[in-house]
Design an enzyme around this catalytic site. Structure first.
Site, PDB file in Angstrom:
ATOM      1  N   ASP A   1       0.836  -1.222   0.000  1.00 14.70           N
ATOM      2  CA  ASP A   1       0.000   0.000   0.000  1.00 14.70           C
ATOM      3  C   ASP A   1       0.863   1.262   0.000  1.00 14.70           C
ATOM      4  O   ASP A   1       0.352   2.371  -0.127  1.00 14.70           O
ATOM      5  CB  ASP A   1      -0.989  -0.011   1.167  1.00 14.70           C
ATOM      6  CG  ASP A   1      -0.294  -0.092   2.530  1.00 14.70           C
ATOM      7  OD1 ASP A   1      -0.950  -0.465   3.510  1.00 14.70           O
ATOM      8  OD2 ASP A   1       0.923   0.223   2.593  1.00 14.70           O
TER       9      ASP A   1
ATOM     10  N   LYS B   1      20.632   6.769   1.923  1.00 14.67           N
ATOM     11  CA  LYS B   1      20.457   5.304   1.800  1.00 14.67           C
ATOM     12  C   LYS B   1      21.835   4.676   1.621  1.00 14.67           C
ATOM     13  O   LYS B   1      22.692   5.239   0.940  1.00 14.67           O
ATOM     14  CB  LYS B   1      19.599   4.992   0.549  1.00 14.67           C
ATOM     15  CG  LYS B   1      18.199   5.582   0.561  1.00 14.67           C
ATOM     16  CD  LYS B   1      17.584   5.503  -0.846  1.00 14.67           C
ATOM     17  CE  LYS B   1      18.247   6.529  -1.738  1.00 14.67           C
ATOM     18  NZ  LYS B   1      17.652   6.595  -3.090  1.00 14.67           N
TER      19      LYS B   1
ATOM     20  N   ASP C   1      17.312   1.948  -8.180  1.00 15.62           N
ATOM     21  CA  ASP C   1      18.145   1.494  -9.313  1.00 15.62           C
ATOM     22  C   ASP C   1      19.533   1.046  -8.864  1.00 15.62           C
ATOM     23  O   ASP C   1      20.350   0.670  -9.726  1.00 15.62           O
ATOM     24  CB  ASP C   1      18.278   2.614 -10.356  1.00 15.62           C
ATOM     25  CG  ASP C   1      19.145   3.764  -9.837  1.00 15.62           C
ATOM     26  OD1 ASP C   1      20.218   4.024 -10.421  1.00 15.62           O
ATOM     27  OD2 ASP C   1      18.769   4.363  -8.817  1.00 15.62           O
TER      28      ASP C   1
END
Ligand SMILES: O=C(O)[C@H](O)[C@H](O)COP(=O)(O)O
Ligand SMILES: [Mg+2]
Length: 313
Positions: free
Chosen positions: A25, A231, A257
């Site tokens: 979701d 990240k 990616d």
């Protein structure tokens, strides 16, 4: 090819795409190499985002690109026709770095200054946290390096930290002053990196990325590798979940990616799923031989994000 139980599933038809969409979701999207490649919007991205909105999915954007602030990124989304994306939905590594400095250092806003190796996005997010910055996009840094005439010497005694990020206008003047702040101060300045991405995908090419620039500063200064705020740092994901406490990790999917940032971020964050798209820095061959790299494998992969729309319409 033997299919082991953790071989990534390729989204290659309507059935797999539909099953994938129904599983989650919330979608956390990386930006460079997923939504766009430099100034080039990738195929069917607008349609895919609109489709996800119509399916009432929660959309969050998590980029390691520190050149823009959250506010600046809302304008980039608009410029690509990706409508109604709010600052709250965007988590850039410049914002993650400002949050890291606020929560994990003893630096005092209004007192301690920060030297920025990088662009406006870092400066804006640090200013929003109440910090005065030097360097960054200061036009005087575009002048040729000359130790006799640079306006940035002597060093400012109030600078207590160096933040390093992607600088697409990198030059020797910026490197020299950053080097001085990393080596000539006692006590040592704190040294913090926005992200570790070694390459930057742009218009189908790979270019030198933030991580490569930071490595240059780290190696030349002899400093320890700086903490990374983007990240795959889980501090960045904690910031996301603090802003969206209603989210369930098992219903979230990270779309990226790059294996060692985006997919690792999703795997180590125990998100319900990960989707690698091949429009950025990774290739299908490298992914399928990935066991040689010891990098985590995504649950799913696709040629491009837009396949989610194209296979289901
Ligand atoms: O060099 C960099 O900083 C990165 O390649 C780039 O900014 C990554 O951005 P992302 O793919 O996380 O949107
Ligand atoms: Mg990317």
């Amino acid at each position: 090819m033997t299919v082991s139980n953790n071989t990534p599933i390729k989204i290659s038809d309507k059935q797999i795409a539909t099953e994938f969409l129904n599983k989650y979701d919330t979608f956390l999207f990386d930006c460079d190499g997923v939504l766009w490649s430099g100034t080039h919007l990738l195929p069917s991205v607008v349609e895919t985002i609109e489709m996800l909105k119509s399916l009432k999915k929660t959309l969050i954007f998590v980029t390691n690109n520190s050149t823009k602030s959250r506010k600046q990124y809302t304008k980039k989304f608009e410029s690509f026709g990706i409508k109604d994306i709010t600052e709250k939905q965007i988590f850039g590594s410049s914002y993650a770095t400002a949050v890291y400095i606020k929560n994990y250092t003893d630096l005092k806003p209004g007192e301690d200054k920060i030297w920025v190796f990088g662009e406006q996005g870092i400066e804006d997010e640090l200013h929003d946290m109440g910090f005065e910055t030097l360097g960054g996009s200061d036009e005087r840094l575009m002048a040729e390096w000359n130790s006799d005439t640079t306006p940035f010497l002597p060093l400012d005694p109030k600078v207590k930290c160096v933040v390093a990020g992607l600088d697409t206008k990198i030059n020797y003047h910026k490197l020299c002053i950053s080097f001085q702040y990393l080596t000539q101060k006692e006590p040592k300045t704190q040294y913090i990196a926005t992200n570790i991405d070694t390459t930057f995908p742009s218009k189908g090419m790979l270019l030198p990325g933030c991580g490569s620039m930071i490595d240059l500063l780290t190696v030349s200064s002899g400093r320890e590798e700086p903490p990374n705020c983007g990240k795959p740092s889980q501090k960045m994901l904690d910031t996301v979940f603090k802003a969206y406490p209603e989210l369930q990790r098992s219903k979230c999917c990270m779309v990226g990616d790059r294996l060692n940032t985006d997919i690792r971020f999703g795997l180590e964050g125990n998100l319900g799923g990960t989707l690698l798209v091949l429009t950025g820095v990774e290739t299908e061959d490298r992914l399928l031989q990935n066991s040689d790299h010891g990098l985590g494998l995504p649950k799913y992969y696709a040629n491009k994000l837009g396949d989610l729309y194209e296979f289901t319409h």
